[in-house]
Design a protein around this motif. Structure first.
Motif: not given
Ligand code: MG
Ligand code: GDD
Length: 375
Positions: A51, A134, A245
């Motif tokens: 991520k 993130d 997010d």
């Molecule tokens: Mg998150």
């Protein structure tokens, strides 16, 4: 406010933000970026790329956080990682290209959000900014530091309003901004406010002593409730800023729509040259009957065959080829995706080297894995 130990800069005089030339003052905090989660909700994309480095407009996500930190004079940055650290390191290196000094603190086994911070920073003087790895935001970190100092806070959390707090950490404050309650992933019945933890904290470093070394400890479920129980001065910082997010496919795509719309103030721009609202990389082979309508980003080595239509909010990674007559809109294609003739891709995300067959329909909302073949 307690006195300042000898030899340490007085935070009341040096609020720790950048001077006019953008250089860090002595007391600029260091930063820890939490980048050790598994990115489960962003699967299958995160099976291919962790991520923290999923591409946003073809740029690894953490570049946006590093640019924000640097903009506020914070150049000493530690990545708290465990999951697939080598691929993260391969993308970000030592941060030199981005004007920061990046180090890696690796957890053999994930230590949780607070355990990861403790593993990455010592409880010595000064302050540390912690970021969930993130969140895409343009929050004014210098102002957050100022507010922290002005209120005599030892811990501050950036708070943001959302429609539905259930996937986040709900934070209740009093009229002065003092934090009263922290409820991670509240049930519907527990919702008392729409302000949530935006995943950016400013902590006086000595508080890290409260986190036992080498143990699994959660920021949200252990450390923050502990600060409240100890009556540590703990404040919310509410700012009007962009915040998202990127941890689900829809949010990951939305972040890029917002960047293309100019909703996020960032100093990063996509690679390539810009004409009107379209960024184009090198060696793009585009048939004269192909049409690109911005805002859009095209990487390098792209082929667009005749009568292709690339609509707004589309991002094409390097080496993508689009077959005759295909239409794309709001589609995010990673590197080396091949799309056959007369396909239609709308509001979807397609992983690297996937093959989209002739006449296929993809989206809205679809996610295609790396190397997947869609007939
Ligand atoms: Mg998150
Ligand atoms: N180093 C390390 N070690 N990092 C971790 C670990 C770990 O064991 N576990 C999670 N992380 C990192 C993730 O990589 C991510 O960047 C960050 O910590 C937050 O984890 P998420 O899994 O994304 O949490 P969330 O989105 O459900 O909730 C968190 O973020 C919300 C805001 O987006 C919480 O902090 C919520 O309170 C908050 O509202």
């Amino acid at each position: 406010m307690p006195g300042v130990p000898e030899g340490l800069p007085d935070p009341r005089r040096h609020p720790g933000h950048a001077d006019q030339r953008g250089r860090a003052l002595d007391s600029a905090p260091t930063a820890v970026i939490l980048a050790g989660g598994q990115g489960t909700r962003l699967r299958p994309l995160t099976l291919a790329r962790p991520k923290p480095i999923v591409p946003l407009l073809n740029v690894p996500f953490l570049h946006y956080q590093l640019a924000l930190l640097r903009q506020h004079g914070i150049r000493d940055i530690v990545l708290a990682c465990s999951y697939r650290v080598e691929s993260i390191r391969a993308q970000l290196g030592d941060g030199r290209d981005l004007g920061v000094r990046l180090r890696y603190a690796v957890e053999a086994e994930p230590l949780g959000t607070a355990g990861g911070v403790r593993n990455a920073a010592e409880p010595t003087g000064g302050r540390v900014v912690v970021l969930n790895g993130d969140v895409l935001t343009d929050v004014d970190l210098s102002q957050m530091v100022q507010s922290h100092v002005a209120r005599g806070a030892q811990a501050s959390i950036y708070l943001t309003p959302v429609e539905d707090p259930t996937p986040y950490g709900l934070v209740e404050t009093d009229a002065d901004g003092r934090i009263l309650r922290f409820v991670e992933k509240p049930s519907r019945e527990a919702i008392t406010t729409n302000t949530i933890n935006a995943g950016i904290y400013l902590l006086n470093r000595e508080l890290l002593d409260l986190i036992p070394r080498g143990q699994v400890v959660s920021m949200e479920r252990d450390f923050f409730p502990g600060l409240l129980a100890r009556r540590i001065p703990f404040f919310g910082f509410v700012a009007r800023a962009y915040w998202l997010d990127i941890g689900s496919p829809e949010q990951y795509r939305q972040a890029q729509v917002d960047l293309l719309n100019g909703a996020v103030a960032t100093r990063l721009t996509p690679r390539g040259t810009r004409s009107d609202n379209v960024w184009v990389g090198e060696t793009v082979a585009m048939a004269s009957s192909a049409v690109v309508s911005g805002p859009a980003v095209l990487g390098s080595g792209i082929t667009l065959e005749p009568e292709v239509s690339v609509g707004p909010f589309t991002v094409l990674g390097d080496g993508v080829s689009i077959g005759r007559g295909s239409r794309l809109e709001g589609a995010i294609l990673w590197d080396h995706v091949q799309v056959g003739e007369a396909a239609v891709l709308r509001e979807c995300v397609v992983g690297s080297r996937a093959l989209i067959g002739k006449g296929a329909r993809v989206g809205p909302g679809a996610v295609v894995s790396e190397n997947e073949v869609v007939p």
